[in-house]
Motif scaffolding. Structure first.
Motif, short mmCIF file in Angstrom:
data_model
loop_
_atom_site.label_atom_id
_atom_site.label_comp_id
_atom_site.label_asym_id
_atom_site.label_seq_id
_atom_site.Cartn_x
_atom_site.Cartn_y
_atom_site.Cartn_z
N GLN A 274 0.81 -1.23 0.00
CA GLN A 274 0.00 0.00 0.00
C GLN A 274 0.84 1.27 0.00
O GLN A 274 0.55 2.24 0.70
N THR A 275 1.89 1.24 -0.80
CA THR A 275 2.75 2.41 -0.94
C THR A 275 2.07 3.45 -1.83
O THR A 275 1.98 4.64 -1.47
N LEU B 206 -4.85 -3.40 -5.00
CA LEU B 206 -6.15 -3.81 -4.45
C LEU B 206 -5.92 -4.83 -3.35
O LEU B 206 -5.34 -5.89 -3.61
N SER B 207 -6.37 -4.50 -2.14
CA SER B 207 -6.14 -5.45 -1.03
C SER B 207 -7.47 -5.83 -0.41
O SER B 207 -8.48 -5.17 -0.65
N PRO B 208 -7.48 -6.88 0.42
CA PRO B 208 -8.75 -7.32 1.01
C PRO B 208 -9.43 -6.21 1.82
O PRO B 208 -10.64 -6.17 1.91
N TYR C 232 -9.14 2.34 -3.09
CA TYR C 232 -9.91 1.36 -3.87
C TYR C 232 -10.59 2.04 -5.07
O TYR C 232 -10.50 1.58 -6.21
N LEU C 233 -11.22 3.20 -4.79
CA LEU C 233 -11.90 3.91 -5.89
C LEU C 233 -10.90 4.43 -6.93
O LEU C 233 -11.20 4.43 -8.12
N GLU C 234 -9.73 4.84 -6.48
CA GLU C 234 -8.70 5.30 -7.43
C GLU C 234 -8.36 4.18 -8.43
O GLU C 234 -8.21 4.43 -9.62
N THR C 235 -8.23 2.97 -7.92
CA THR C 235 -7.90 1.85 -8.82
C THR C 235 -9.05 1.58 -9.78
O THR C 235 -8.84 1.41 -10.98
N ILE C 236 -10.26 1.56 -9.25
CA ILE C 236 -11.42 1.29 -10.11
C ILE C 236 -11.52 2.38 -11.18
O ILE C 236 -11.66 2.10 -12.37
N ASP D 81 -4.44 -15.75 -3.51
CA ASP D 81 -5.78 -15.27 -3.18
C ASP D 81 -5.94 -13.80 -3.55
O ASP D 81 -7.00 -13.36 -3.99
N GLY D 82 -4.86 -13.05 -3.35
CA GLY D 82 -4.89 -11.61 -3.70
C GLY D 82 -5.14 -11.41 -5.19
O GLY D 82 -5.89 -10.51 -5.59
#
Ligand code: GTP
Ligand code: MG
Length: 340
Positions: A80-81, A105-107, A121-125, A145-146
């Motif tokens: 998460q850098t 994207l992490s759990p 999360y929204l930035e990636t989407i 799993d990730g």
């Protein structure tokens, strides 16, 4: 180098040939209007946007930097850098690839109770809404799993070509271990190609770039050929300071810190920069400063070196630490700290 960072582009695409509709929530679309390009120029030039996605720590920012040949995006061995998307523009005579580096994207990243995680999360989407190609980076060690979560939450919703890059092959020995991994990965998602690479050691990157270019439309460049990114220098400076905070501090605290560059001023042959490091609690402030101010001095001198290397000028960097209670939890606080 500084000249390459000409202007800020808040939207992914917003240029003379194309207009992007304003995005509302998670949805957004593309409207093509009034295309008036030079046809002969278009015929032998390709250009397009390429999102780099994957779970945290898999090497997305390292890949961006090594394709560009310039240290643009910050990297670390801690997950998460990257917190905000960043464009890295790779231009050659007949090609312009605009890479979008994204937060991993992490759990926990969909968890709305932590505003920063949700923002990431929204930035990636958002980064994948309007691109031509997506590169899914996974570790060459094998599907995890990730990776499955990235596939379920993101890739299965996409209608664009997705290429898988198996990263960190320099750590795999013998190389024959890659074959079963490639075979297994080909069963889990309909990738256009699976390319083994080492972002750090510059292995396989030309092959990856060649594969991506197959899926880019023929059209003129979006940006001037010498432009490196959409972000202003102030943003990059804040990131380089944050990179040192991540590297110099323990595991948890970096997630509670952020940096705001208050002043960026060129005076004669020196650049004067004032920045504030925000933490959530007084006790964290003491940790960042360290005994006798030693830790903040190290953060400052390392960050100054990165900045000087990039802008090729002498820098005077002044760092201060302030507390802003629970800034990672509150969307309004995030916005005031540059996470918009
Ligand atoms: N050995 C090896 N290490 C790599 C390679 N690519 C990246 N790394 C290392 O992996 C770690 C994570 O790299 P980053 O580029 O920060 O990863 P990221 O996917 O951007 O991470 P987030 O921003 O947290 O999602 C760093 O320590 C890199 O040096 C590679 O090809 N080989
Ligand atoms: Mg990153």
């Amino acid at each position: 180098m500084a000249g390459a960072l000409r202007h800020k582009r808040p939207e992914l695409r917003n240029h003379r040939y194309r207009i992007v509709t304003q995005k509302s929530g998670n949805t957004g679309g593309r409207v093509d209007v009034g295309v008036t390009t030079n046809m002969s120029e278009e015929a032998d030039h390709k250009a397009g946007f390429v999102a780099i996605v994957g779970r945290p720590n898999v090497g997305k920012s390292t890949l961006l930097n090594h394709i560009l040949g310039s240290k643009l995006s910050i990297t670390s061995r801690k997950p998460q850098t990257t917190r905000q998307r960043l464009l890295g523009i790779h231009s050659t005579d007949n090609l312009q690839m605009i890479f979008v580096d994204t937060p991993g994207l992490s759990p926990t990243s969909r968890n709305k109770s932590n505003a920063l995680n949700h923002y990431m999360y929204l930035e990636t989407i958002r980064s994948t809404l309007d691109v031509d190609v997506c590169v899914h980076l996974i570790d060459a060690d094998g599907w995890s799993d990730g990776d499955e979560q990235v596939s379920n939450r993101l890739l299965l919703q996409l209608e664009i070509p997705v290429i898988c890059a198996l990263n960190k092959i320099d750590l795999i020995s013998p190389k024959s271990r890659l074959l079963p991994v490639m075979q297994a990965v080909s069963q889990v998602y309909d990738y256009k190609a699976i390319i083994p690479v080492s972002a750090l050691k510059n292995q396989g990157l030309d092959i990856l770039v060649g594969e991506i270019s197959k899926y880019l439309p023929q059209q003129p460049k979006y940006f001037e050929a010498d432009q490196l990114t959409d972000k202003p220098l102030r943003f990059l400076v804040g990131e380089w300071i944050r990179e040192q905070i991540i590297r110099q501090l323990g595991e948890e605290l970096p997630y509670r810190t952020t940096v705001v560059v208050e002043t960026y001023k060129e005076q004669n042959n020196i650049t004067l920069i004032d920045a504030i490091i925000y933490v959530e609690r007084e006790s964290q402030k003491r940790i960042v400063i360290g005994k006798g101010g030693r830790r903040i001095k190290t953060i400052g001198s390392q960050a100054r070196r990165s900045i000087e290397k990039f802008i090729d000028r002498q820098v005077h960097l002044d760092l201060r630490v302030r507390t802003k209670a629970n800034w990672t939890q509150a969307p309004t606080e995030l916005a005031t700290l540059g996470y918009q």
